[in-house]
Design a protein around this motif. Structure first.
Motif, PDB file in Angstrom:
ATOM      1  N   LEU A  91       5.525 -61.933 -65.615  1.00 39.03           N
ATOM      2  CA  LEU A  91       6.731 -62.412 -64.957  1.00 39.03           C
ATOM      3  C   LEU A  91       6.979 -61.523 -63.751  1.00 39.03           C
ATOM      4  O   LEU A  91       6.811 -60.293 -63.834  1.00 39.03           O
ATOM      5  N   TYR A  92       7.339 -62.110 -62.639  1.00 38.37           N
ATOM      6  CA  TYR A  92       7.550 -61.332 -61.418  1.00 38.37           C
ATOM      7  C   TYR A  92       8.554 -62.048 -60.523  1.00 38.37           C
ATOM      8  O   TYR A  92       8.932 -63.197 -60.776  1.00 38.37           O
ATOM      9  N   THR A  93       8.989 -61.353 -59.502  1.00 35.82           N
ATOM     10  CA  THR A  93       9.928 -61.931 -58.544  1.00 35.82           C
ATOM     11  C   THR A  93       9.159 -62.581 -57.403  1.00 35.82           C
ATOM     12  O   THR A  93       8.371 -61.916 -56.724  1.00 35.82           O
ATOM     13  N   ALA A  94       9.358 -63.867 -57.240  1.00 41.82           N
ATOM     14  CA  ALA A  94       8.732 -64.605 -56.130  1.00 41.82           C
ATOM     15  C   ALA A  94       9.726 -64.647 -54.976  1.00 41.82           C
ATOM     16  O   ALA A  94      10.891 -65.026 -55.160  1.00 41.82           O
ATOM     17  N   PRO A 101      15.507 -64.964 -54.044  1.00 34.60           N
ATOM     18  CA  PRO A 101      14.413 -64.597 -54.935  1.00 34.60           C
ATOM     19  C   PRO A 101      14.558 -65.263 -56.294  1.00 34.60           C
ATOM     20  O   PRO A 101      15.684 -65.412 -56.811  1.00 34.60           O
ATOM     21  N   ARG A 102      13.408 -65.663 -56.879  1.00 31.12           N
ATOM     22  CA  ARG A 102      13.426 -66.328 -58.185  1.00 31.12           C
ATOM     23  C   ARG A 102      12.318 -65.762 -59.074  1.00 31.12           C
ATOM     24  O   ARG A 102      11.388 -65.110 -58.599  1.00 31.12           O
ATOM     25  N   VAL A 103      12.442 -66.027 -60.361  1.00 31.05           N
ATOM     26  CA  VAL A 103      11.460 -65.532 -61.330  1.00 31.05           C
ATOM     27  C   VAL A 103      10.295 -66.512 -61.422  1.00 31.05           C
ATOM     28  O   VAL A 103      10.494 -67.733 -61.547  1.00 31.05           O
ATOM     29  N   ALA A 104       9.088 -65.974 -61.361  1.00 32.06           N
ATOM     30  CA  ALA A 104       7.877 -66.779 -61.503  1.00 32.06           C
ATOM     31  C   ALA A 104       7.068 -66.288 -62.699  1.00 32.06           C
ATOM     32  O   ALA A 104       7.201 -65.140 -63.132  1.00 32.06           O
ATOM     33  N   ILE A 124       4.371 -70.694 -61.777  1.00 23.41           N
ATOM     34  CA  ILE A 124       5.468 -71.655 -61.779  1.00 23.41           C
ATOM     35  C   ILE A 124       6.788 -70.892 -61.669  1.00 23.41           C
ATOM     36  O   ILE A 124       6.916 -69.769 -62.160  1.00 23.41           O
ATOM     37  N   LEU A 125       7.761 -71.504 -61.029  1.00 25.68           N
ATOM     38  CA  LEU A 125       9.102 -70.935 -60.973  1.00 25.68           C
ATOM     39  C   LEU A 125       9.837 -71.286 -62.258  1.00 25.68           C
ATOM     40  O   LEU A 125       9.842 -72.450 -62.678  1.00 25.68           O
ATOM     41  N   ILE A 126      10.459 -70.284 -62.889  1.00 24.30           N
ATOM     42  CA  ILE A 126      11.129 -70.542 -64.163  1.00 24.30           C
ATOM     43  C   ILE A 126      12.632 -70.248 -64.120  1.00 24.30           C
ATOM     44  O   ILE A 126      13.318 -70.414 -65.125  1.00 24.30           O
ATOM     45  N   SER A 127      13.148 -69.818 -62.976  1.00 27.43           N
ATOM     46  CA  SER A 127      14.595 -69.625 -62.843  1.00 27.43           C
ATOM     47  C   SER A 127      15.160 -70.715 -61.930  1.00 27.43           C
ATOM     48  O   SER A 127      14.453 -71.254 -61.083  1.00 27.43           O
ATOM     49  N   PRO A 128      16.431 -71.055 -62.097  1.00 30.97           N
ATOM     50  CA  PRO A 128      17.021 -72.183 -61.364  1.00 30.97           C
ATOM     51  C   PRO A 128      17.022 -71.968 -59.856  1.00 30.97           C
ATOM     52  O   PRO A 128      17.155 -70.833 -59.381  1.00 30.97           O
ATOM     53  N   LYS A 168       8.833 -77.202 -69.078  1.00 35.95           N
ATOM     54  CA  LYS A 168       8.792 -78.607 -68.656  1.00 35.95           C
ATOM     55  C   LYS A 168      10.035 -79.325 -69.169  1.00 35.95           C
ATOM     56  O   LYS A 168      10.695 -78.869 -70.097  1.00 35.95           O
ATOM     57  N   GLY A 169      10.334 -80.456 -68.562  1.00 33.70           N
ATOM     58  CA  GLY A 169      11.441 -81.275 -69.019  1.00 33.70           C
ATOM     59  C   GLY A 169      12.780 -80.572 -68.922  1.00 33.70           C
ATOM     60  O   GLY A 169      13.075 -79.865 -67.959  1.00 33.70           O
ATOM     61  N   LYS A 170      13.598 -80.732 -69.959  1.00 39.36           N
ATOM     62  CA  LYS A 170      14.949 -80.174 -69.926  1.00 39.36           C
ATOM     63  C   LYS A 170      14.958 -78.656 -70.009  1.00 39.36           C
ATOM     64  O   LYS A 170      15.954 -78.005 -69.678  1.00 39.36           O
ATOM     65  N   ASN A 171      13.858 -78.050 -70.481  1.00 36.25           N
ATOM     66  CA  ASN A 171      13.762 -76.587 -70.578  1.00 36.25           C
ATOM     67  C   ASN A 171      12.962 -75.993 -69.427  1.00 36.25           C
ATOM     68  O   ASN A 171      12.232 -75.028 -69.585  1.00 36.25           O
ATOM     69  N   ARG A 172      13.115 -76.577 -68.252  1.00 39.42           N
ATOM     70  CA  ARG A 172      12.317 -76.166 -67.104  1.00 39.42           C
ATOM     71  C   ARG A 172      12.713 -74.793 -66.566  1.00 39.42           C
ATOM     72  O   ARG A 172      11.892 -74.083 -66.009  1.00 39.42           O
ATOM     73  N   TYR A 173      13.993 -74.419 -66.748  1.00 38.75           N
ATOM     74  CA  TYR A 173      14.475 -73.165 -66.170  1.00 38.75           C
ATOM     75  C   TYR A 173      15.162 -72.286 -67.213  1.00 38.75           C
ATOM     76  O   TYR A 173      15.667 -72.770 -68.226  1.00 38.75           O
TER      77      TYR A 173
END
Length: 300
Positions: A91-94, A101-104, A124-128, A168-173
């Motif tokens: 996990l890192y900051t993109a 900045p967002r979590v990737a 993939i980006l995992i934060s909103p 994926k889906g509703k748990n994307r972020y």
């Protein structure tokens, strides 16, 4: 012998700074993945290995991870590494200058990692979107059939649970849960952020974190979390367990900073890998029993 990693002017990709390192213990060695900043201020990730946890025995000549997607075009920052099964998750900051900045998230097999075949999965980006999110780390095992991820939104630390790591889906972020915030008038008054992935002990999970004081200095503290329900905070250090003291911590691109991203357990010692002054990498050690003893005096 600190700092153990310093910028190398001849290498343009790490000419400005080498700091905020992730660390993982595999094959009786400490593997360090550090943030390297180039002359033109782009962050990539470098790699080094230490047999004893302190002296660097090998250092890659080129980055092992570079920006690949538009959302990280301005840099990949502050990694954390966690092994679960046959994979190492990073996990890192993109960072892209046109957005917050967002979590990737990316991953690699343990085999490829050890053989230095840097076949990282597509990130993939995992934060909103639209929310500044950094300092994310993954617990090293599932708890009650759930994955746990700690991350920082704005000035506080959040923790969320997930059924899988597919996003994926509703748990994307990642979710925002307002889990642990700064303490007014304390050493962690302005902002708090998670450090390395939590360390499991018989007394609970130890999460090291950084706190920013009113004078903008960065120090390191710890919380003890319940083994079966990590959302429950059992103890939180009243004062820092580590703060800027050495010259390379009190000076640099940002003065008075110790910033933890990696920790490994070796011979009942915590080896903590951190950025000093947003410029170099240092390592500090502490007996885990001493830290647990201190935490037990700071019960919530």
């Amino acid at each position: 012998k600190n700092p153990i990693l310093k910028p190398i002017k001849q290498n343009k990709w790490e000419a400005r700074s080498t700091f905020n390192p992730a660390a993982i213990y595999l094959d009786n060695k400490v593997h360090i993945v550090y943030r390297a900043v180039s002359e033109n201020n782009i962050s990539t990730l470098g790699y080094a290995v230490s047999k004893d946890g302190i002296n660097i025995d090998y250092k890659a000549k080129e980055p092992i991870y570079k920006p690949r997607e538009d959302f990280e075009s301005s840099g990949c920052e502050d990694p954390r590494l966690t092994q679960i099964g046959n994979y190492i998750y990073m996990l890192y900051t993109a960072y892209n200058v046109t957005a917050v900045p967002r979590v990737a998230l990316t991953k690699i097999t343990v085999k490829d990692f050890l053989e230095n075949n840097w076949n990282w999965s597509k990130p993939i980006l995992i934060s909103p979107p639209g929310i500044s999110d950094k300092d994310a780390c993954l617990f090293p095992e599932k708890i009650n059939k759930k994955y746990y991820i700690v991350h920082r939104i704005e000035s506080e630390i959040d923790m969320c649970t997930l059924d899988d790591l597919e996003f994926k889906g509703k748990n994307r972020y990642l979710e925002e849960n307002n889990w642990m915030g700064p303490r007014k008038g304390w050493w962690d008054y302005r902002k708090v952020g998670a450090g390395p992935p939590p360390i499991k002990t018989k007394d609970g999970w130890i999460l090291l974190y950084h706190g920013i004081a009113e004078d903008h200095s960065y120090s390191i503290g710890a919380v003890l979390l319940d083994l079966k329900n990590p959302l429950k905070i059992l103890a939180r250090t009243y004062e820092p367990i580590f703060k800027p003291e050495a010259d390379y911590e009190k000076t640099g691109d940002v003065p008075n900073v110790v910033f933890p991203c990696g920790a490994v357990m070796k011979d009942n010692m915590i080896y903590l890998y951190y950025g000093g002054g947003d410029k170099v990498t240092g390592v500090a050690t502490m007996e885990i029993n001493l830290l647990l003893k201190k935490l037990k005096l700071c019960r919530c």
